[in-house]
Design a protein around this motif. Structure first.
Motif, PDB file in Angstrom:
ATOM      1  N   TRP A 143      -3.388  -6.714  -3.879  1.00  0.00           N
ATOM      2  CA  TRP A 143      -3.720  -6.076  -2.183  1.00  0.00           C
ATOM      3  C   TRP A 143      -2.739  -7.259  -1.031  1.00  0.00           C
ATOM      4  O   TRP A 143      -2.127  -6.117  -0.860  1.00  0.00           O
ATOM      5  CB  TRP A 143      -5.082  -5.547  -1.595  1.00  0.00           C
ATOM      6  N   PRO A 144      -2.739  -8.199  -1.197  1.00  0.00           N
ATOM      7  CA  PRO A 144      -2.309  -8.939  -0.268  1.00  0.00           C
ATOM      8  C   PRO A 144      -0.442  -9.396  -0.951  1.00  0.00           C
ATOM      9  O   PRO A 144       0.312  -9.070  -0.210  1.00  0.00           O
ATOM     10  CB  PRO A 144      -1.989 -10.567  -0.605  1.00  0.00           C
ATOM     11  N   SER A 169      -2.316   4.463  -8.352  1.00  0.00           N
ATOM     12  CA  SER A 169      -2.392   3.275  -7.885  1.00  0.00           C
ATOM     13  C   SER A 169      -0.491   3.172  -7.108  1.00  0.00           C
ATOM     14  O   SER A 169       0.223   3.590  -7.927  1.00  0.00           O
ATOM     15  CB  SER A 169      -2.263   2.478  -8.961  1.00  0.00           C
ATOM     16  N   ILE A 170      -0.603   2.595  -5.818  1.00  0.00           N
ATOM     17  CA  ILE A 170       0.660   1.803  -5.569  1.00  0.00           C
ATOM     18  C   ILE A 170       0.717   1.249  -6.144  1.00  0.00           C
ATOM     19  O   ILE A 170       1.885   0.498  -6.323  1.00  0.00           O
ATOM     20  CB  ILE A 170       0.257   2.407  -4.054  1.00  0.00           C
ATOM     21  N   ALA A 224     -11.293 -10.537  -3.406  1.00  0.00           N
ATOM     22  CA  ALA A 224     -11.359  -8.680  -4.275  1.00  0.00           C
ATOM     23  C   ALA A 224      -9.867  -8.951  -4.564  1.00  0.00           C
ATOM     24  O   ALA A 224      -9.127  -8.461  -5.720  1.00  0.00           O
ATOM     25  CB  ALA A 224     -11.871  -8.030  -2.872  1.00  0.00           C
ATOM     26  N   GLY A 225      -8.756  -9.486  -3.394  1.00  0.00           N
ATOM     27  CA  GLY A 225      -7.407  -8.320  -3.125  1.00  0.00           C
ATOM     28  C   GLY A 225      -6.789  -9.137  -5.011  1.00  0.00           C
ATOM     29  O   GLY A 225      -6.185  -9.201  -5.785  1.00  0.00           O
ATOM     30  N   ARG A 226      -7.665 -10.421  -5.074  1.00  0.00           N
ATOM     31  CA  ARG A 226      -6.449 -11.641  -6.007  1.00  0.00           C
ATOM     32  C   ARG A 226      -7.523 -11.684  -7.534  1.00  0.00           C
ATOM     33  O   ARG A 226      -7.539 -12.192  -8.237  1.00  0.00           O
ATOM     34  CB  ARG A 226      -6.969 -12.589  -6.016  1.00  0.00           C
ATOM     35  N   MET A 227      -8.693 -10.537  -7.358  1.00  0.00           N
ATOM     36  CA  MET A 227     -10.089 -11.194  -8.352  1.00  0.00           C
ATOM     37  C   MET A 227      -8.941  -9.723  -9.798  1.00  0.00           C
ATOM     38  O   MET A 227      -9.205  -9.216  -9.892  1.00  0.00           O
ATOM     39  CB  MET A 227     -10.852 -10.200  -7.821  1.00  0.00           C
ATOM     40  N   GLU A 268      -4.082   1.063  13.198  1.00  0.00           N
ATOM     41  CA  GLU A 268      -2.729   0.601  13.621  1.00  0.00           C
ATOM     42  C   GLU A 268      -2.204   0.888  12.334  1.00  0.00           C
ATOM     43  O   GLU A 268      -0.614   1.408  12.568  1.00  0.00           O
ATOM     44  CB  GLU A 268      -2.717  -0.620  14.213  1.00  0.00           C
ATOM     45  N   ASP A 269      -2.322   0.456  11.346  1.00  0.00           N
ATOM     46  CA  ASP A 269      -1.524   0.178  10.355  1.00  0.00           C
ATOM     47  C   ASP A 269      -2.559   1.375   9.277  1.00  0.00           C
ATOM     48  O   ASP A 269      -3.179   1.451   9.020  1.00  0.00           O
ATOM     49  CB  ASP A 269      -1.842  -1.540   9.896  1.00  0.00           C
ATOM     50  N   PRO A 270      -0.664   2.182   8.975  1.00  0.00           N
ATOM     51  CA  PRO A 270      -1.742   3.330   7.989  1.00  0.00           C
ATOM     52  C   PRO A 270      -2.234   2.514   6.653  1.00  0.00           C
ATOM     53  O   PRO A 270      -3.211   3.091   5.559  1.00  0.00           O
ATOM     54  CB  PRO A 270      -0.050   3.401   7.451  1.00  0.00           C
ATOM     55  N   LEU A 271      -2.066   0.875   6.350  1.00  0.00           N
ATOM     56  CA  LEU A 271      -2.531   0.791   5.172  1.00  0.00           C
ATOM     57  C   LEU A 271      -3.543   0.365   5.252  1.00  0.00           C
ATOM     58  O   LEU A 271      -4.858   0.253   4.526  1.00  0.00           O
ATOM     59  CB  LEU A 271      -1.712  -0.852   4.436  1.00  0.00           C
TER      60      LEU A 271
END
Length: 381
Positions: free
Chosen positions: A253-254, A235-236, A365-368, A193-196
């Motif tokens: 990431w969040p 990196s975006i 993982a997104g916050r580490m 559903e999501d391109p991300l």
């Protein structure tokens, strides 16, 4: 910075001393130039192991922060996985590991490790023991075998001309050029559903799909890395910082997902900033309790596998981590296995911590992005 460690002596080498002139040789009113002090070159401690991008300095188990509190029984399954494809130096010990049935007692594991293994502190080649720990995870995403009204983002297998054309089309070209789009026709594996979601699968290199089949049936499959377009990774998160859209602290990431929800018309622009595009192959998920195979060609274990720079730490090496949990000062001190790598994982004291799969793993993982010190355990000679 030079690390002294267990060095017994410091040697004087190439001491360039400029002697002062004879008495009275200085011009009146001018001070006599002081001699240049000798330069002391301190050699690495005896027993230090030099690798391409790191050096290992002999240490002891007493130097490992938290070692006595470690639950080695939680580490043992990852060790057993690593012994399915061990480094040459581990062949003998891995034979012992494979012949051990069941889960050994924690005290016996500690005695085994301390009697069989030598501890080394990992440092950069100039003696810096400080580094960086980030995190990664295996995405788990709902998908359909065919496109639907809400799942229109395809995930592709490698196109037929991928090997012949290098570098291959960029991400933007694959989205916009008729010739590039034609090369992908018929290569669709599934639709999300999501391109991300598609992007995070490509960044992580593998993932799980909660797949709705054409007949309406449900099953869990894994997508494994099958190649990329030979374009550079950009990196975006860095692009969003450079655009003034996010601060460095927000570019997790969040934070990126939240920005995308608030700026849906700019999502495509953001995605095109990363020209690299990853292709997948479908694999059956025979054991949902195991992670994807890492660069060591063994399944990753959540919380006990890391990605490393193999020029600093060989695959299959036990590594002691001394760091903290994401967004916290709570210690994260444990024994893990070096079983994977990544394009951003370069340098001596650098690792990526595998959190597993699911929402909690994604959040951690997104916050580490933690400071790190690490030690390796290696068979005694």
């Amino acid at each position: 910075m030079c690390a002294l460690g267990l060095a017994a002596t410091m040697l004087l080498a190439s001491c360039a001393v400029t002697p002062p002139g004879p008495p009275g040789s200085a011009s009146p009113g001018q001070p006599t130039t002081a001699p240049t002090p000798p330069v002391l070159h301190m050699p690495p401690p005896a027993g230090t192991v030099e690798r391409n991008r790191s050096r290992w300095v002999p240490a002891s188990f007493n130097e490992l922060p938290g070692w006595q509190d470690e639950q080695l029984s939680d580490w043992w399954p990852a060790m057993r996985q690593g012994c399915q494809n061990p480094p040459t130096a581990w062949a003998t010990l891995c034979t012992e590991v494979r012949q051990t049935s069941g889960l050994p007692d924690g005290l016996l594991l500690r005695l085994w490790a301390e009697s069989k293994l030598q501890v080394y502190r990992v440092e950069s080649l100039d003696g810096d023991p400080a580094g960086l720990l980030t995190g990664y995870f295996e995405p788990e995403i709902p998908a359909s075998r065919k496109p639907t009204w809400n799942r229109k983002v395809p995930l592709y297998g490698p196109p037929a001309d991928l090997v012949a054309k290098k570098p291959y089309w960029t991400r933007q070209q694959l989205d916009t050029l008729p010739a590039a789009r034609s090369a992908l026709q018929g290569r669709e594996i599934a639709w999300v559903e999501d391109p991300l979601d598609a992007l995070i699968l490509q960044i992580q290199g593998s993932g799980r799909l909660q797949l709705t089949e054409s007949d309406g049936g449900q099953r869990l499959i894994r997508l494994a890395f099958a190649g990329h377009n030979e374009q550079p990774y950009k990196s975006i998160g860095r692009w969003l910082i450079d655009q003034g859209e996010l601060t460095p602290a927000q570019a997790s990431w969040p934070g990126i997902k939240d920005w995308a929800r608030r700026n849906p018309r700019r999502v495509q622009e953001m995605l095109w900033q990363n020209p690299r595009y990853v292709f997948f192959r479908e694999e059956p998920l025979l054991d949902p309790s195991l992670g994807p195979k890492g660069a060591q060609a063994v399944p990753l274990t959540p919380g006990r596998s890391i990605a490393v720079d193999p020029q600093s730490v060989p695959y299959g090496t036990p590594v002691w981590l001394d760091t903290t949990e994401p967004l916290s000062t709570k210690p994260l001190q444990r024994l893990v296995m070096a079983q994977d790598t990544g394009s951003a994982i370069t340098g001596a004291v650098r690792a990526d911590f595998f959190w597993g799969w699911g929402d909690e793993a994604e959040a951690n993982a997104g916050r580490m992005k933690q400071g790190l010190k690490m030690w390796v355990l290696w068979p005694k000679g």
